[in-house]
Enzyme design. Structure first.
Site, PDB file in Angstrom:
ATOM      1  N   TYR A   7       3.015   0.855  -1.801  1.00 15.94           N
ATOM      2  CA  TYR A   7       2.936  -0.581  -1.791  1.00 15.94           C
ATOM      3  C   TYR A   7       3.372  -1.166  -0.114  1.00 15.94           C
ATOM      4  CZ  TYR A   7       3.876  -5.839  -2.038  1.00 15.94           C
ATOM      5  OH  TYR A   7       3.552  -6.840  -1.852  1.00 15.94           O
ATOM      6  N   LYS A  11       0.760  -2.180   2.947  1.00 18.41           N
ATOM      7  CA  LYS A  11       0.860  -3.682   3.661  1.00 18.41           C
ATOM      8  C   LYS A  11       0.990  -3.306   5.088  1.00 18.41           C
ATOM      9  CE  LYS A  11       4.006  -6.465   2.525  1.00 18.41           C
ATOM     10  NZ  LYS A  11       4.939  -7.269   1.829  1.00 18.41           N
TER      11      LYS A  11
END
Length: 178
Positions: A7, A11
């Site tokens: 994650y 990002k």
């Protein structure tokens, strides 16, 4: 910043790719990083099992952080307001392309106490586990350039935030019963 989860890595990848396209192809790239988003929905982050939204929907909750764990948060409505403000901001006034938004800061214990003030039978036990280690790695301070670049302000207090969520929950339950 060197994230350790897919994650976080994805990002950072997108946050670096956006400015590349801006400077290489003049694509107007803008990005927001949010604190935890709170709403009336009982969402539970699958990986972290965080204490935020789910606490509002139960009378007996186990929190997997230390009581003094501090994380910033904001209501989902403020998230939408920030998106709109950034979209409408003058491109020439933006000093950066990725903005970290601040919210109200509070501890897990403070949130539990605010809920208990409104729901006296609410109980929260704190059982920190591996998730605490990940939370401890998250940034605690945010750059406030969003204030001067495009006028973002967050002024809500924890009691106001909790009141808003319970108000939303009550409104949702009334509309569900009609």
């Amino acid at each position: 910043m060197c994230p350790s989860t897919i994650y976080g890595i994805s990002k950072v990848y997108a946050e670096l790719l956006g400015p590349y396209y801006l400077y290489k192809h003049d694509i107007d790239y803008r990005c927001l990083r949010y604190p935890f988003l709170l709403s009336s929905q009982p969402y539970r982050h699958k990986e972290l099992g965080l204490y935020m939204n789910e606490m509002f929907h139960t009378k007996d909750y186990t929190c997997y952080t230390n009581p003094d764990t501090t994380l910033p948060a904001m209501h989902i409505d403020d998230c939408a307001r920030a998106i709109q403000m950034l979209i409408e901001a003058d491109r020439k006034k933006l000093s950066r392309r990725v903005y970290n938004l601040a919210g109200v800061k509070f501890t897990a214990k403070e949130l539990a106490e605010e809920i208990e003030r409104r729901v006296p039978e609410f109980r929260c036990s704190f059982v920190p586990d591996y998730r605490q280690v990940r939370i401890n790695q998250w940034p605690r301070e945010v750059d406030e350039s969003s204030n001067k670049d495009w006028g973002w302000e967050f002024k809500q207090t924890l009691p106001e935030l909790v009141d808003k969520i319970f108000s939303d929950i009550n409104a949702n339950s009334k509309s569900d019963s009609t």
